[in-house]
Design a protein around this motif. Structure first.
Motif, PDB file in Angstrom:
ATOM      1  N   LEU A   1       0.840  -1.197   0.000  1.00 47.36           N
ATOM      2  CA  LEU A   1       0.000   0.000   0.000  1.00 47.36           C
ATOM      3  C   LEU A   1       0.873   1.245   0.000  1.00 47.36           C
ATOM      4  N   ALA A   2       0.560   2.188  -0.877  1.00 51.23           N
ATOM      5  CA  ALA A   2       1.291   3.447  -0.956  1.00 51.23           C
ATOM      6  C   ALA A   2       0.407   4.481  -1.633  1.00 51.23           C
ATOM      7  N   THR A   3       0.538   5.733  -1.221  1.00 48.67           N
ATOM      8  CA  THR A   3      -0.242   6.803  -1.833  1.00 48.67           C
ATOM      9  C   THR A   3       0.198   7.040  -3.273  1.00 48.67           C
ATOM     10  N   ARG A   4       1.508   6.980  -3.507  1.00 51.38           N
ATOM     11  CA  ARG A   4       2.046   7.230  -4.842  1.00 51.38           C
ATOM     12  C   ARG A   4       2.425   5.914  -5.494  1.00 51.38           C
ATOM     13  N   PRO A   5       2.530   5.879  -6.827  1.00 48.93           N
ATOM     14  CA  PRO A   5       2.912   4.639  -7.510  1.00 48.93           C
ATOM     15  C   PRO A   5       4.243   4.112  -7.004  1.00 48.93           C
ATOM     16  N   VAL A   6       4.335   2.789  -6.846  1.00 44.92           N
ATOM     17  CA  VAL A   6       5.540   2.148  -6.364  1.00 44.92           C
ATOM     18  C   VAL A   6       6.376   1.702  -7.556  1.00 44.92           C
ATOM     19  N   VAL A   7       7.696   1.819  -7.428  1.00 46.21           N
ATOM     20  CA  VAL A   7       8.549   1.439  -8.557  1.00 46.21           C
ATOM     21  C   VAL A   7       8.431  -0.049  -8.822  1.00 46.21           C
ATOM     22  N   GLN A   8       8.570  -0.410 -10.070  1.00 48.14           N
ATOM     23  CA  GLN A   8       8.350  -1.781 -10.491  1.00 48.14           C
ATOM     24  C   GLN A   8       9.396  -2.743  -9.949  1.00 48.14           C
ATOM     25  N   SER A   9      10.494  -2.237  -9.387  1.00 49.53           N
ATOM     26  CA  SER A   9      11.563  -3.122  -8.970  1.00 49.53           C
ATOM     27  C   SER A   9      11.136  -4.100  -7.892  1.00 49.53           C
ATOM     28  N   ILE A  10      10.039  -3.835  -7.174  1.00 51.61           N
ATOM     29  CA  ILE A  10       9.612  -4.790  -6.162  1.00 51.61           C
ATOM     30  C   ILE A  10       8.770  -5.893  -6.782  1.00 51.61           C
ATOM     31  N   GLY A  11       8.493  -5.823  -8.092  1.00 50.29           N
ATOM     32  CA  GLY A  11       7.907  -6.950  -8.784  1.00 50.29           C
ATOM     33  C   GLY A  11       6.425  -7.127  -8.616  1.00 50.29           C
ATOM     34  N   ALA A  12       5.629  -6.078  -8.712  1.00 42.40           N
ATOM     35  CA  ALA A  12       4.181  -6.226  -8.604  1.00 42.40           C
ATOM     36  C   ALA A  12       3.605  -6.846  -9.865  1.00 42.40           C
ATOM     37  N   ASP A  13       2.627  -7.737  -9.682  1.00 40.07           N
ATOM     38  CA  ASP A  13       1.901  -8.295 -10.819  1.00 40.07           C
ATOM     39  C   ASP A  13       0.829  -7.325 -11.307  1.00 40.07           C
ATOM     40  N   ILE A  14       0.169  -6.663 -10.354  1.00 44.60           N
ATOM     41  CA  ILE A  14      -0.899  -5.716 -10.671  1.00 44.60           C
ATOM     42  C   ILE A  14      -0.627  -4.427  -9.904  1.00 44.60           C
ATOM     43  N   GLU A  15      -0.625  -3.300 -10.595  1.00 43.67           N
ATOM     44  CA  GLU A  15      -0.423  -1.994  -9.953  1.00 43.67           C
ATOM     45  C   GLU A  15      -1.693  -1.172 -10.121  1.00 43.67           C
ATOM     46  N   ILE A  16      -2.244  -0.717  -9.011  1.00 42.08           N
ATOM     47  CA  ILE A  16      -3.484   0.051  -9.032  1.00 42.08           C
ATOM     48  C   ILE A  16      -3.181   1.474  -8.596  1.00 42.08           C
ATOM     49  N   GLY A  17      -3.498   2.418  -9.473  1.00 40.76           N
ATOM     50  CA  GLY A  17      -3.259   3.819  -9.174  1.00 40.76           C
ATOM     51  C   GLY A  17      -4.447   4.670  -9.564  1.00 40.76           C
ATOM     52  N   VAL A  18      -4.276   5.976  -9.421  1.00 40.00           N
ATOM     53  CA  VAL A  18      -5.345   6.930  -9.705  1.00 40.00           C
ATOM     54  C   VAL A  18      -4.958   7.763 -10.911  1.00 40.00           C
TER      55      VAL A  18
ATOM     56  N   LEU B   1      -9.456   0.104 -16.719  1.00 34.20           N
ATOM     57  CA  LEU B   1     -10.214   1.018 -15.876  1.00 34.20           C
ATOM     58  C   LEU B   1     -11.068   0.185 -14.926  1.00 34.20           C
ATOM     59  N   LEU B   2     -10.753   0.252 -13.637  1.00 35.34           N
ATOM     60  CA  LEU B   2     -11.532  -0.502 -12.652  1.00 35.34           C
ATOM     61  C   LEU B   2     -12.850   0.192 -12.355  1.00 35.34           C
ATOM     62  N   SER B   3     -12.759   1.478 -12.023  1.00 31.44           N
ATOM     63  CA  SER B   3     -13.987   2.223 -11.725  1.00 31.44           C
ATOM     64  C   SER B   3     -13.657   3.689 -11.472  1.00 31.44           C
ATOM     65  N   PRO B   4     -14.589   4.570 -11.799  1.00 29.36           N
ATOM     66  CA  PRO B   4     -14.478   5.939 -11.279  1.00 29.36           C
ATOM     67  C   PRO B   4     -14.826   5.937  -9.793  1.00 29.36           C
TER      68      PRO B   4
ATOM     69  N   LYS C   1     -21.972  20.708  -5.633  1.00 32.47           N
ATOM     70  CA  LYS C   1     -20.908  21.573  -6.127  1.00 32.47           C
ATOM     71  C   LYS C   1     -19.530  20.916  -6.023  1.00 32.47           C
ATOM     72  N   VAL C   2     -19.342  20.060  -5.031  1.00 30.17           N
ATOM     73  CA  VAL C   2     -18.052  19.390  -4.838  1.00 30.17           C
ATOM     74  C   VAL C   2     -18.269  17.883  -4.981  1.00 30.17           C
ATOM     75  N   SER C   3     -18.058  17.411  -6.194  1.00 35.08           N
ATOM     76  CA  SER C   3     -18.144  15.980  -6.486  1.00 35.08           C
ATOM     77  C   SER C   3     -17.063  15.683  -7.526  1.00 35.08           C
ATOM     78  N   ILE C   4     -15.858  15.455  -7.047  1.00 34.72           N
ATOM     79  CA  ILE C   4     -14.686  15.320  -7.898  1.00 34.72           C
ATOM     80  C   ILE C   4     -14.521  13.852  -8.288  1.00 34.72           C
ATOM     81  N   GLN C   5     -14.573  13.563  -9.567  1.00 37.29           N
ATOM     82  CA  GLN C   5     -14.509  12.176 -10.026  1.00 37.29           C
ATOM     83  C   GLN C   5     -13.133  11.861 -10.603  1.00 37.29           C
ATOM     84  N   LEU C   6     -12.517  10.835 -10.060  1.00 37.77           N
ATOM     85  CA  LEU C   6     -11.242  10.318 -10.551  1.00 37.77           C
ATOM     86  C   LEU C   6     -11.414   8.835 -10.880  1.00 37.77           C
ATOM     87  N   ASN C   7     -10.391   8.228 -11.462  1.00 35.66           N
ATOM     88  CA  ASN C   7     -10.488   6.831 -11.875  1.00 35.66           C
ATOM     89  C   ASN C   7      -9.419   5.980 -11.215  1.00 35.66           C
ATOM     90  N   TYR C   8      -9.826   4.795 -10.792  1.00 34.55           N
ATOM     91  CA  TYR C   8      -8.865   3.774 -10.381  1.00 34.55           C
ATOM     92  C   TYR C   8      -8.519   2.942 -11.617  1.00 34.55           C
TER      93      TYR C   8
END
Length: 307
Positions: A129-146, A158-161, A256-263
């Motif tokens: 788990l990390a807020t920012r993308p993790v470098v690939q050197s640790i060998g992730a099979d699946i990387e989930i970001g925003v 695209l998993l979901s907004p 007024k405040v409904s900010i949509q991002l994507n996983y």
């Protein structure tokens, strides 16, 4: 003489980035993995992997024979599929590692990995788990970001907004008053990420909605944002799927405040041939579809249909 299973070991080292990770995925001791790689290098007359304390990096020769190694893996998988009975085809084994943002990882990825591991005892799962993308050197099979997917050569799904809303504790609102419009928000402090550690899209959100507001409590963890908002540190910009379940919090200005991002999930092409990793991806997609309302901040209504 080169052996087919040695090529599979090389392929797993390339996927995992470490001897230990490859050994876990293959059910071998890391010293055995190292010894078999050395045998490959002796046969080829040149190194295929550069080993260091940080992990393993493929040499040009190592990368050049990965495609052939994948073809060997596919051929062996075809043989196994023909030999196995249908009742055993659903058995999963090996290591699957997922990198994810902390909030989504806890609420959505953890249940999926736990459920699959319970159903398949030979399956090993790891979640980073990390807020920012993790470098690939640790060998992730699946990387989930925003937002923007991984720039590496990978398949992006695209998993979901999901929706970020504005929240405050009820006690805070009693003391400071409830903002009635975006102009009123400027009179309050915000709870959000540390600006130098945010991505460009996140900064755009801040400036678009809250250009005149001050971030008084900042953290790299969304769970700190939720707790700080609950404790009255200010108005929190929080994912609806985390904040809506906290009884002390009230959503503000939802129209007024409904900010949509994507996983977005990024998957290496080599990983797409691994049954265990793709089973995790399939189950995660189902989990997100079933719980789409939570991500969109919709309670008691059918989520909007795509298209």
């Amino acid at each position: 003489m080169l052996r087919a299973d040695d090529m599979l070991i090389l392929l797993e080292v390339a996927r995992c980035g470490t001897l230990v990770g490859a050994g876990q995925a293959l059910g071998l001791d890391h010293t055995t993995v190292s010894r078999r790689l050395t045998a490959v290098e002796q046969e080829l007359g040149s190194p295929v992997v550069i080993r260091s304390a940080q992990g393993c990096r493929m040499t040009d020769l190592g990368r050049s024979i990965l495609d052939a190694s994948e073809r060997i893996e596919d051929a062996l998988a075809d043989v196994r599929n023909h030999a196995q009975r249908p009742t055993s085809a659903a058995s999963l084994k090996g290591l699957v590692r997922v990198n994810s943002t902390d909030g989504f990882g806890l609420r959505f990825v953890t249940p999926v990995l736990s459920r699959l591991q319970r159903q398949h005892p030979e399956l090993l799962t790891e979640l980073v788990l990390a807020t920012r993308p993790v470098v690939q050197s640790i060998g992730a099979d699946i990387e989930i970001g925003v937002g923007q997917p991984s720039p590496r050569k990978s398949a992006n799904v695209l998993l979901s907004p999901y929706v970020i809303g504005l929240y405050a504790s009820r006690e805070y609102l009693q003391q400071r008053g409830e903002p009635k419009n975006l102009e009123d928000v400027a009179e309050h402090s915000l709870v959000f990420y540390i600006e130098p550690l945010m991505r460009v899209t996140d900064l755009t959100i801040i400036h678009q909605y809250f250009a005149n507001s001050t971030i008084a409590f900042a953290s790299t963890s969304v769970f700190s944002h939720v707790e700080a908002t609950r404790c009255g540190a200010g108005l929190g910009l929080l994912p609806a799927f985390l904040a809506d379940g906290v009884p002390e919090l009230q959503r503000l200005l939802p129209d007024k405040v409904s900010i949509q991002l994507n996983y977005v999930a990024s998957i290496s092409p080599r990983v797409m041939r691994r049954p265990a990793a793709m089973a995790v991806m399939a189950e995660l997609t189902k989990e997100v579809a079933l719980r789409r309302n939570e991500l969109l901040g919709i309670r008691g209504r059918t989520p909007p249909q795509a298209g």
